[in-house]
Design an enzyme around this catalytic site. Structure first.
Site, PDB file in Angstrom:
ATOM      1  N   SER A 134      12.051 -10.857  49.196  1.00 19.13           N
ATOM      2  CA  SER A 134      12.931 -11.212  50.616  1.00 19.13           C
ATOM      3  C   SER A 134      12.774 -10.037  51.737  1.00 19.13           C
ATOM      4  CB  SER A 134      14.083 -11.030  50.364  1.00 19.13           C
ATOM      5  OG  SER A 134      14.777 -12.467  49.924  1.00 19.13           O
ATOM      6  N   THR A 199      12.183 -21.194  41.280  1.00 23.09           N
ATOM      7  CA  THR A 199      11.704 -22.195  41.002  1.00 23.09           C
ATOM      8  C   THR A 199      10.497 -23.768  40.992  1.00 23.09           C
ATOM      9  OG1 THR A 199      13.098 -23.334  39.860  1.00 23.09           O
ATOM     10  CG2 THR A 199      12.361 -21.306  38.819  1.00 23.09           C
ATOM     11  N   TYR A 224      24.672 -13.949  52.801  1.00 23.72           N
ATOM     12  CA  TYR A 224      22.823 -13.663  52.439  1.00 23.72           C
ATOM     13  C   TYR A 224      22.621 -15.797  51.468  1.00 23.72           C
ATOM     14  CZ  TYR A 224      18.520 -12.234  51.571  1.00 23.72           C
ATOM     15  OH  TYR A 224      17.185 -11.758  51.234  1.00 23.72           O
ATOM     16  N   SER A 225      21.600 -15.513  53.086  1.00 26.65           N
ATOM     17  CA  SER A 225      21.346 -17.322  52.428  1.00 26.65           C
ATOM     18  C   SER A 225      19.930 -17.311  52.877  1.00 26.65           C
ATOM     19  CB  SER A 225      21.568 -18.361  53.451  1.00 26.65           C
ATOM     20  OG  SER A 225      21.130 -19.406  53.149  1.00 26.65           O
ATOM     21  N   ASN A 226      18.604 -18.258  52.224  1.00 29.61           N
ATOM     22  CA  ASN A 226      17.062 -17.555  52.042  1.00 29.61           C
ATOM     23  C   ASN A 226      17.434 -18.627  53.073  1.00 29.61           C
ATOM     24  OD1 ASN A 226      16.092 -15.681  50.897  1.00 29.61           O
ATOM     25  ND2 ASN A 226      17.196 -17.056  48.782  1.00 29.61           N
ATOM     26  N   GLY A 357      13.622  -7.020  47.171  1.00 24.39           N
ATOM     27  CA  GLY A 357      12.796  -8.426  47.183  1.00 24.39           C
ATOM     28  C   GLY A 357      13.364  -8.978  45.614  1.00 24.39           C
TER      29      GLY A 357
END
Length: 409
Positions: A134, A199, A224-226, A357
């Site tokens: 991240s 994955t 928090y969100s990718n 990260g």
């Protein structure tokens, strides 16, 4: 494949890099003394410490030469570049102009310390390439803020303006979400990796659809969100006609000469030199499809490159001052997060800025003083430290004043 029983013999390289400016530090520091704890309590069989003293300040730059005068990041703008009318996936990608801003290398004096235990595979080196997870978000946020400074977009733009019709789902509406909400993780959008577990390789559109199939959190609350940064990668492509990787290479990697840093796309291998990467269960995941993370976490880098990037960013060489202040402003996220950076207040009261990260086989942390004069990066080549408290201990050892440095009363 290593078993959990043999995990103690795997190279879990932990490397700490500190970039300092000002008076030379003592040969032995509390950071050096803390490093061996990564082996004992952190279960990392190999560790290394590299310190560099910056001996000369560098001039400020703010993105590629020729960009427009910055606008106020708080205000919407009217002049916009015409956007492509083709869908994001079909946007033409003409060859971008070459970067014109070259940044000279700083003069540094390195100091290296190592701590080793039983290991298999090569020992960690300063030149090793590894996945930064991240920390990619800081690169993406920097490009978005540069585009805002160039009047190409506004942080107040609704997501719908750049990605029409894409963000629609339970509790989510791109017409009511802004780019600022994506940058600060206050959009409420679900994290697609909660489904894929980091994955399963996915395209950006698949990541968005996966997230939008899940209920959103209340808008305005920090979560928090990718997914947010995958969408920002799509916005960069929509606005510029180039991939986010191409724009980051032109605007950041090239000007800063980050020759060990790359956006691998679908490439599953690491550049040489590199060590091995293992999950906490001992599975070798050195080969990994970066599309499991995309714009939220695909970058590969080195210790020296990460230090140079964060030092350059925080000393104002990549963003105009108003946009750097905006990047560091945590009010939208209620003190939790800025834009691709977050603050960490240490026990001594010192606040450092940076990002961590986490991706299969790698955990990385970069932290810096607000002025960018001192930067620290450490990594382990497994998913996490056995003792999470070691992270704060390492940061405090580097950034908190030692008794010998405190003024006498």
């Amino acid at each position: 494949m290593p078993t959990p029983r043999s995990l103690a013999a795997i190279v879990l390289a932990a490397t700490l890099v500190s970039l300092t400016a000002g008076p030379p530090q003592p040969t032995t520091t509390t950071t050096d003394a803390t490093l061996p704890l990564l082996i004992g309590r952190g279960k990392a069989p190999a560790a290394a410490l590299l310190t560099r003293e910056l001996t000369a300040p560098l001039p400020s730059t703010a993105g590629p030469r020729g960009q427009r005068t910055p606008v106020d990041p708080q205000q919407p703008h009217r002049a916009r570049r015409a956007r492509p009318t083709t869908p994001v996936a079909d946007t033409p990608r003409p060859k971008p102009p070459r970067a014109t801003t070259a940044v000279p290398k700083p003069v540094t004096r390195p100091r290296v310390h190592f701590a080793h235990a039983a290991r298999t595979g090569p020992a960690p080196t300063r030149a090793d390439h590894f996945r930064v997870g991240s920390i990619t978000k800081t690169f993406i946020a920097t490009v978005v803020l540069q585009l805002a400074a160039e009047h190409r977009l506004s942080l107040s733009d609704p997501v719908e303006r750049h990605l029409p019709g894409l963000v629609r789902g339970p509790g989510a509406d791109g017409r009511r979400l802004t780019l600022r909400a994506l940058l600060t993780h206050t959009s409420g959008l679900a994290d697609f990796t909660a489904v894929t577990q980091g994955t399963t390789p996915v395209t950006p559109a698949q990541a968005a659809r996966t997230a939008l199939a899940r209920p959103a959190s209340p808008k305005g609350r920090w979560a928090y969100s990718n997914t947010n940064y995958v969408l920002l990668g799509m916005v960069i492509e929509r606005v510029t006609g180039h991939t986010y990787a191409t724009e980051a290479e032109r605007r950041v990697l090239g000007p800063l000469r980050l020759t060990g840093t790359s956006f691998p796309g679908a490439r599953t291998t690491l550049p040489s030199p590199h060590g091995r990467a293992y999950t906490s269960h001992g599975e070798d995941v050195t080969r990994l499809d970066p599309r499991v993370a995309g714009a939220a976490g695909e970058v590969i880098s080195t210790l020296a490159d990460l230090n140079r990037f964060y030092a350059s960013l925080l000393t104002g060489r990549l963003l105009p001052a108003p946009f750097l202040r905006e990047m560091l402003n945590t009010r939208t996220a209620h003190g939790r997060y800025g834009m691709g950076l977050y603050p960490h207040k240490l026990p001594c009261g010192t606040t450092v800025w940076g990002h961590n990260g986490h991706i299969a086989g790698s955990y990385v942390r970069t932290a810096a003083t607000r002025d960018g004069r001192r930067v620290l990066t450490f990594r382990v080549n497994t998913d996490k430290l056995a003792d999470p408290g070691l992270e704060t201990a390492l940061l405090a050892a580097e950034f908190c004043p030692r008794a010998s440095e405190r003024p006498s009363r």
